[in-house]
Design a protein around this motif. Structure first.
Motif, short mmCIF file in Angstrom:
data_model
loop_
_atom_site.label_atom_id
_atom_site.label_comp_id
_atom_site.label_asym_id
_atom_site.label_seq_id
_atom_site.Cartn_x
_atom_site.Cartn_y
_atom_site.Cartn_z
N PRO A 76 70.73 24.38 95.36
CA PRO A 76 71.34 25.60 95.89
C PRO A 76 71.52 26.68 94.82
CG PRO A 76 72.51 23.69 96.72
CD PRO A 76 71.56 23.20 95.66
N ALA A 77 71.86 26.27 93.61
CA ALA A 77 72.00 27.25 92.52
C ALA A 77 70.67 27.92 92.23
CB ALA A 77 72.56 26.57 91.27
N GLN A 78 69.58 27.16 92.29
CA GLN A 78 68.26 27.75 92.07
C GLN A 78 67.92 28.75 93.17
OE1 GLN A 78 64.65 25.45 92.76
NE2 GLN A 78 63.91 26.08 90.72
N LEU A 79 68.23 28.40 94.40
CA LEU A 79 67.95 29.31 95.52
C LEU A 79 68.72 30.62 95.36
CD1 LEU A 79 68.06 26.65 98.34
CD2 LEU A 79 66.05 28.02 97.73
N VAL A 80 69.98 30.53 95.00
CA VAL A 80 70.79 31.73 94.81
C VAL A 80 70.32 32.51 93.59
CG1 VAL A 80 73.13 32.59 94.34
CG2 VAL A 80 72.77 30.80 96.06
N ARG A 133 65.12 31.21 104.32
CA ARG A 133 65.98 30.53 105.29
C ARG A 133 66.82 29.45 104.61
NH1 ARG A 133 61.50 31.73 108.37
NH2 ARG A 133 60.48 29.73 107.99
N GLU A 134 66.23 28.76 103.65
CA GLU A 134 66.98 27.76 102.88
C GLU A 134 68.06 28.42 102.02
OE1 GLU A 134 66.06 23.99 99.88
OE2 GLU A 134 64.42 25.32 100.46
N ALA A 135 67.74 29.59 101.49
CA ALA A 135 68.69 30.31 100.64
C ALA A 135 69.90 30.80 101.42
CB ALA A 135 67.99 31.49 99.96
N ILE A 136 69.74 31.06 102.70
CA ILE A 136 70.88 31.50 103.51
C ILE A 136 71.98 30.44 103.46
CG2 ILE A 136 71.64 31.99 105.88
CD1 ILE A 136 68.79 33.25 106.28
N GLY A 137 71.62 29.19 103.66
CA GLY A 137 72.60 28.11 103.58
C GLY A 137 73.20 27.97 102.19
N ALA A 138 72.37 28.15 101.17
CA ALA A 138 72.87 28.07 99.79
C ALA A 138 73.89 29.18 99.52
CB ALA A 138 71.72 28.14 98.80
N LEU A 139 73.58 30.37 99.95
CA LEU A 139 74.51 31.49 99.78
C LEU A 139 75.83 31.21 100.48
CD1 LEU A 139 71.93 34.36 100.24
CD2 LEU A 139 73.33 34.01 98.19
N GLU A 140 75.75 30.70 101.70
CA GLU A 140 76.97 30.36 102.43
C GLU A 140 77.78 29.29 101.71
OE1 GLU A 140 75.27 29.44 106.25
OE2 GLU A 140 75.47 31.52 106.94
N SER A 141 77.08 28.31 101.13
CA SER A 141 77.80 27.23 100.44
C SER A 141 78.54 27.73 99.21
CB SER A 141 76.83 26.10 100.05
OG SER A 141 76.03 26.46 98.94
N PHE A 142 78.09 28.84 98.63
CA PHE A 142 78.78 29.45 97.49
C PHE A 142 79.80 30.50 97.92
CE2 PHE A 142 75.13 27.79 95.10
CZ PHE A 142 75.77 27.25 94.00
N GLY A 143 79.96 30.68 99.23
CA GLY A 143 80.92 31.65 99.73
C GLY A 143 80.40 33.08 99.80
N ALA A 144 79.11 33.26 99.60
CA ALA A 144 78.50 34.59 99.64
C ALA A 144 78.03 34.89 101.07
CB ALA A 144 77.36 34.67 98.64
N ARG A 169 59.02 34.99 97.43
CA ARG A 169 59.54 33.64 97.56
C ARG A 169 59.22 33.00 98.91
NH1 ARG A 169 60.19 31.98 92.71
NH2 ARG A 169 61.29 30.21 93.64
N GLY A 170 58.93 33.79 99.92
CA GLY A 170 58.55 33.27 101.23
C GLY A 170 59.73 33.14 102.18
N TRP A 222 67.22 32.76 92.40
CA TRP A 222 66.01 33.52 92.73
C TRP A 222 66.30 34.63 93.72
CZ3 TRP A 222 62.37 34.15 89.65
CH2 TRP A 222 61.94 33.14 88.80
N TYR A 223 67.21 34.37 94.66
CA TYR A 223 67.60 35.43 95.59
C TYR A 223 68.15 36.62 94.82
CZ TYR A 223 70.38 38.04 98.94
OH TYR A 223 70.93 39.06 99.68
N GLN A 224 69.13 36.39 93.98
CA GLN A 224 69.75 37.48 93.24
C GLN A 224 68.74 38.17 92.32
OE1 GLN A 224 72.69 36.52 90.25
NE2 GLN A 224 73.71 38.47 90.57
N SER A 225 67.94 37.40 91.63
CA SER A 225 66.96 37.97 90.69
C SER A 225 65.99 38.90 91.40
CB SER A 225 66.19 36.85 89.98
OG SER A 225 67.04 36.08 89.20
N GLU A 226 65.43 38.42 92.49
CA GLU A 226 64.43 39.22 93.21
C GLU A 226 65.05 40.43 93.90
OE1 GLU A 226 61.25 38.92 93.07
OE2 GLU A 226 60.77 36.83 92.65
N VAL A 227 66.21 40.26 94.53
CA VAL A 227 66.83 41.37 95.25
C VAL A 227 67.28 42.46 94.27
CG1 VAL A 227 68.82 42.05 96.67
CG2 VAL A 227 67.47 40.05 97.29
N LEU A 228 67.84 42.07 93.15
CA LEU A 228 68.25 43.07 92.16
C LEU A 228 67.05 43.79 91.55
CD1 LEU A 228 71.20 41.30 90.31
CD2 LEU A 228 71.33 43.13 92.01
#
Length: 92
Positions: free
Chosen positions: A41-45, A70-81, A64-65, A47-53
């Motif tokens: 999940p940390a990796q997903l978040v 879709r997998e990153a959505i769950g990871a973001l939620e798990s971190f409270g984002a 990233r595809g 790459w999400y942050q890196s690419e979006v910024l």
């Protein structure tokens, strides 16, 4: 083989910088299957942050595809984002 972060002083860097650099290296250079369930999940978040910024949600999804997004959505939620997760869900 699972990668782990090994800390130790790097020449010219303090311990916090060494830990951070190891964390970034682990997330940026590892394939998903090389990570533990806690690291993925940390990796997903990461790459999400890196690419979006760097170029926005379009760049993230193109690079990233949509399956990873879709997998990153769950990871973001798990971190409270939850707001980030909502924005990504809208983009996908």
């Amino acid at each position: 083989m699972k990668r782990s972060l090994e800390t130790g002083p790097s020449p010219g860097l303090d311990l916090e910088a060494t830990i951070w650099n190891g964390f970034v290296e682990l997330l940026a250079l590892s394939r998903p299957e090389e990570l533990t369930p806690e690291q993925r999940p940390a990796q997903l978040v990461f790459w999400y942050q890196s690419e979006v910024l760097n170029g926005g949600h379009l760049q993230y999804v193109v690079n990233r595809g949509s399956a990873e997004a879709r997998e990153a959505i769950g990871a973001l939620e798990s971190f409270g984002a939850t707001e980030h997760a909502r924005l990504l869900a809208e983009a996908v």
